[in-house]
Design a protein around this motif. Sequence first.
Motif, PDB file in Angstrom:
ATOM      1  N   LEU A  77      60.327  21.125 -13.834  1.00 32.32           N
ATOM      2  CA  LEU A  77      60.848  21.279 -15.182  1.00 32.32           C
ATOM      3  C   LEU A  77      60.376  19.858 -16.071  1.00 32.32           C
ATOM      4  O   LEU A  77      60.075  19.907 -17.054  1.00 32.32           O
ATOM      5  N   LEU A  78      60.061  18.723 -15.255  1.00 28.82           N
ATOM      6  CA  LEU A  78      59.622  17.608 -15.932  1.00 28.82           C
ATOM      7  C   LEU A  78      58.387  17.922 -16.277  1.00 28.82           C
ATOM      8  O   LEU A  78      57.937  17.335 -17.638  1.00 28.82           O
ATOM      9  N   ILE A  79      57.348  18.403 -15.426  1.00 34.08           N
ATOM     10  CA  ILE A  79      56.144  18.587 -16.003  1.00 34.08           C
ATOM     11  C   ILE A  79      55.979  19.554 -17.270  1.00 34.08           C
ATOM     12  O   ILE A  79      55.309  19.379 -18.248  1.00 34.08           O
ATOM     13  N   SER A  80      57.052  20.753 -17.307  1.00 36.51           N
ATOM     14  CA  SER A  80      56.876  21.682 -18.415  1.00 36.51           C
ATOM     15  C   SER A  80      57.414  21.005 -19.697  1.00 36.51           C
ATOM     16  O   SER A  80      56.942  21.420 -20.902  1.00 36.51           O
ATOM     17  N   VAL A  81      58.327  19.963 -19.720  1.00 35.12           N
ATOM     18  CA  VAL A  81      58.695  19.489 -20.910  1.00 35.12           C
ATOM     19  C   VAL A  81      57.861  18.451 -21.473  1.00 35.12           C
ATOM     20  O   VAL A  81      57.836  18.452 -22.425  1.00 35.12           O
ATOM     21  N   VAL A  82      56.932  17.886 -20.378  1.00 35.80           N
ATOM     22  CA  VAL A  82      56.087  16.737 -20.851  1.00 35.80           C
ATOM     23  C   VAL A  82      54.835  17.570 -21.508  1.00 35.80           C
ATOM     24  O   VAL A  82      54.053  17.161 -22.471  1.00 35.80           O
ATOM     25  N   ALA A  83      54.519  18.761 -20.689  1.00 34.62           N
ATOM     26  CA  ALA A  83      53.288  19.509 -21.099  1.00 34.62           C
ATOM     27  C   ALA A  83      53.306  20.589 -22.383  1.00 34.62           C
ATOM     28  O   ALA A  83      52.671  20.275 -23.233  1.00 34.62           O
ATOM     29  N   ARG A  84      54.372  21.274 -22.301  1.00 39.24           N
ATOM     30  CA  ARG A  84      54.584  22.435 -23.185  1.00 39.24           C
ATOM     31  C   ARG A  84      53.193  23.136 -23.243  1.00 39.24           C
ATOM     32  O   ARG A  84      53.275  23.895 -24.386  1.00 39.24           O
ATOM     33  N   ASN A  85      52.456  23.440 -22.380  1.00 38.11           N
ATOM     34  CA  ASN A  85      51.332  24.147 -22.482  1.00 38.11           C
ATOM     35  C   ASN A  85      50.746  24.535 -21.145  1.00 38.11           C
ATOM     36  O   ASN A  85      50.839  23.882 -19.986  1.00 38.11           O
ATOM     37  N   GLN A  86      50.571  26.073 -20.525  1.00 36.91           N
ATOM     38  CA  GLN A  86      50.530  26.150 -19.369  1.00 36.91           C
ATOM     39  C   GLN A  86      49.320  25.933 -18.841  1.00 36.91           C
ATOM     40  O   GLN A  86      49.365  25.574 -17.440  1.00 36.91           O
ATOM     41  N   GLY A  90      68.353  11.410   2.960  1.00 38.37           N
ATOM     42  CA  GLY A  90      68.780  10.669   1.702  1.00 38.37           C
ATOM     43  C   GLY A  90      67.862  10.550   0.880  1.00 38.37           C
ATOM     44  O   GLY A  90      67.868  10.489  -0.306  1.00 38.37           O
ATOM     45  N   VAL A  91      66.361  10.154   1.576  1.00 39.87           N
ATOM     46  CA  VAL A  91      65.286  10.061   0.421  1.00 39.87           C
ATOM     47  C   VAL A  91      65.238  11.295  -0.245  1.00 39.87           C
ATOM     48  O   VAL A  91      64.745  11.474  -1.453  1.00 39.87           O
ATOM     49  N   VAL A  92      65.004  12.463   0.177  1.00 41.24           N
ATOM     50  CA  VAL A  92      64.755  13.812  -0.686  1.00 41.24           C
ATOM     51  C   VAL A  92      65.861  13.962  -1.657  1.00 41.24           C
ATOM     52  O   VAL A  92      65.984  14.347  -2.818  1.00 41.24           O
ATOM     53  N   THR A  93      67.303  13.702  -1.155  1.00 45.70           N
ATOM     54  CA  THR A  93      68.307  13.599  -2.002  1.00 45.70           C
ATOM     55  C   THR A  93      68.160  12.762  -3.195  1.00 45.70           C
ATOM     56  O   THR A  93      68.341  13.184  -4.565  1.00 45.70           O
ATOM     57  N   VAL A  94      67.588  11.491  -3.166  1.00 43.92           N
ATOM     58  CA  VAL A  94      67.555  10.665  -4.110  1.00 43.92           C
ATOM     59  C   VAL A  94      66.358  11.022  -5.120  1.00 43.92           C
ATOM     60  O   VAL A  94      66.380  11.077  -6.229  1.00 43.92           O
ATOM     61  N   ALA A  95      65.206  11.889  -4.482  1.00 48.81           N
ATOM     62  CA  ALA A  95      64.209  12.346  -5.254  1.00 48.81           C
ATOM     63  C   ALA A  95      64.722  13.359  -6.189  1.00 48.81           C
ATOM     64  O   ALA A  95      64.320  13.478  -7.161  1.00 48.81           O
ATOM     65  N   ALA A  96      65.507  14.344  -5.728  1.00 48.74           N
ATOM     66  CA  ALA A  96      65.983  15.498  -6.417  1.00 48.74           C
ATOM     67  C   ALA A  96      66.683  14.947  -7.601  1.00 48.74           C
ATOM     68  O   ALA A  96      66.758  15.400  -8.756  1.00 48.74           O
ATOM     69  N   VAL A  97      67.849  13.956  -7.339  1.00 46.98           N
ATOM     70  CA  VAL A  97      68.741  13.301  -8.369  1.00 46.98           C
ATOM     71  C   VAL A  97      67.889  12.861  -9.525  1.00 46.98           C
ATOM     72  O   VAL A  97      67.937  12.932 -10.716  1.00 46.98           O
ATOM     73  N   VAL A  98      66.712  12.158  -8.995  1.00 50.31           N
ATOM     74  CA  VAL A  98      65.918  11.297 -10.000  1.00 50.31           C
ATOM     75  C   VAL A  98      65.343  12.321 -10.952  1.00 50.31           C
ATOM     76  O   VAL A  98      65.042  11.934 -12.130  1.00 50.31           O
ATOM     77  N   LEU A  99      64.135  13.159 -10.362  1.00 48.84           N
ATOM     78  CA  LEU A  99      63.484  14.080 -10.817  1.00 48.84           C
ATOM     79  C   LEU A  99      64.382  14.927 -11.880  1.00 48.84           C
ATOM     80  O   LEU A  99      63.786  15.306 -13.101  1.00 48.84           O
ATOM     81  N   LEU A 100      65.635  15.491 -11.345  1.00 48.69           N
ATOM     82  CA  LEU A 100      66.347  16.197 -12.166  1.00 48.69           C
ATOM     83  C   LEU A 100      66.916  15.551 -13.571  1.00 48.69           C
ATOM     84  O   LEU A 100      66.876  15.993 -14.550  1.00 48.69           O
ATOM     85  N   ALA A 101      67.327  14.275 -13.407  1.00 48.02           N
ATOM     86  CA  ALA A 101      67.721  13.475 -14.237  1.00 48.02           C
ATOM     87  C   ALA A 101      66.699  13.084 -15.220  1.00 48.02           C
ATOM     88  O   ALA A 101      67.160  13.240 -16.507  1.00 48.02           O
ATOM     89  N   LEU A 102      65.523  12.764 -14.945  1.00 47.00           N
ATOM     90  CA  LEU A 102      64.424  12.583 -15.589  1.00 47.00           C
ATOM     91  C   LEU A 102      63.893  13.815 -16.534  1.00 47.00           C
ATOM     92  O   LEU A 102      63.746  13.600 -17.788  1.00 47.00           O
ATOM     93  N   ALA A 103      63.927  14.926 -15.838  1.00 46.21           N
ATOM     94  CA  ALA A 103      63.884  16.019 -16.684  1.00 46.21           C
ATOM     95  C   ALA A 103      64.928  16.455 -17.600  1.00 46.21           C
ATOM     96  O   ALA A 103      64.417  16.616 -18.804  1.00 46.21           O
ATOM     97  N   VAL A 104      66.120  16.307 -17.599  1.00 45.26           N
ATOM     98  CA  VAL A 104      67.279  16.285 -18.287  1.00 45.26           C
ATOM     99  C   VAL A 104      67.139  15.213 -19.607  1.00 45.26           C
ATOM    100  O   VAL A 104      67.354  15.681 -20.834  1.00 45.26           O
ATOM    101  N   LYS A 105      66.793  14.271 -19.201  1.00 47.10           N
ATOM    102  CA  LYS A 105      66.697  13.080 -20.015  1.00 47.10           C
ATOM    103  C   LYS A 105      65.644  13.272 -21.236  1.00 47.10           C
ATOM    104  O   LYS A 105      65.455  13.163 -22.427  1.00 47.10           O
ATOM    105  N   ARG A 106      64.496  13.747 -20.800  1.00 52.00           N
ATOM    106  CA  ARG A 106      63.398  14.020 -21.510  1.00 52.00           C
ATOM    107  C   ARG A 106      63.616  15.404 -22.264  1.00 52.00           C
ATOM    108  O   ARG A 106      63.064  15.539 -23.412  1.00 52.00           O
ATOM    109  N   PHE A 107      64.011  16.480 -21.747  1.00 51.69           N
ATOM    110  CA  PHE A 107      64.314  17.317 -22.576  1.00 51.69           C
ATOM    111  C   PHE A 107      65.288  17.227 -23.594  1.00 51.69           C
ATOM    112  O   PHE A 107      65.175  17.932 -24.815  1.00 51.69           O
TER     113      PHE A 107
END
Length: 381
Positions: free
Chosen positions: A283-292, A358-375
């Motif tokens: 999601l974060l990549i798609s928001v940043v790129a907007r191009n396939q 725990g590390v995977v959970t933190v990564a999921a929260v951070v990546l999803l939060a960054l995608a939502v914020k950027r979107f």
Amino acid sequence: MSPRRIGLMARKEAEHVLRDSRSLYLALGIPLLLLVLFGYALSMDVEHVPLLVVDRDQSSRSRQIVSALSRSGAFAVVGSLDAAEDVPAAFQRQEAIAALIVERGFSRAVDRGERAEAQLLVDGTNANDASIAIGYATAIVQPLGADLAVTALARRAGLDTTRFVAPLAVKSRNWFNQALRSQWYLVPGLIAVILAMTNVLLMALTVSREWERGTMEQLLATPVRPIEILLGKLLPYVAIGWAQLLLVTAAGILLFDVPLRGNLPLLFVSATVFLVASLGQGLLISVVARNQQIATMLAVLSGVLPALLLSGFMSPIASMPRVIQWFSAIIPARYFLVISRGVFLKDVGFAEVAYELGVVTVAAVVLLALAVKRFGGEVRS
């Protein structure tokens, strides 16, 4: 945030995926194809290593060593040479990978209890095969050498060689993977790699395609909030990820006889968290790129290659340069790979993999939060 609007968005996205055969193939066909290709083609087992023999002693002792190597199944005698000087040319012609050289006087030295030497030459072009072949030969010849030494000493002492045994015997036993089958090690790791590769790429392409077609702007013109749009798009792909997990797990068990000894709820929970991390990255990549095209490049560079090369799947992380080890610490696939292998082979519980989960959970929260914020920032701009 309205659960109803999120559900409607998820339903709309699911219908879109079901109508798009390419997305279904990418989501379900590619994981199975990757499992079959990697599982059968990428094998760390080295069997029937082509072996040339230079036996200048021509004794029962020298033939005993050759027979021990051949009977093990690790080596296959493909021919003999007259002199050690002929070995490099044979390696250049790719006639063999290894050559055993036994010089004259080998049997006499053994019978006298003296130091007897045999030389193993290995083609080092493929360092992995060469090191494994040396390890096999060492493991095979050392016990034989000990038996020959004991027999020689017993004969010199005038004892009955059939009753005289070595005072020390070392027996080894492999835990969790008794036959040392590389597929048992690779397939659980492939689950982590496949989930990371396909879901980062799939999510990045799907959303960036909507930016290109202008349908995303139409969605943003509706009363649906940005976070509801992203969550609605995320949920169907979590379900697809579950299907991938079940498909790859079943195929690994049926095709490669990989045992599933562990905690299924742990595997399911950790896979779900890992899926959210991978989809959040897409999601974060798609928001940043907007191009396939750009999204594809970013997904490969940030998702596919790190999961394949830096997660510990292809080579141990401890053997990597220190800087690469530091970089691999931020790759979620590295931690889910430990969980997957632990669940399949070691029957680990939540306590044993709490840190990795725990590390995977933190990564999921951070990546999803960054995608939502950027979107959300793109919407306001």
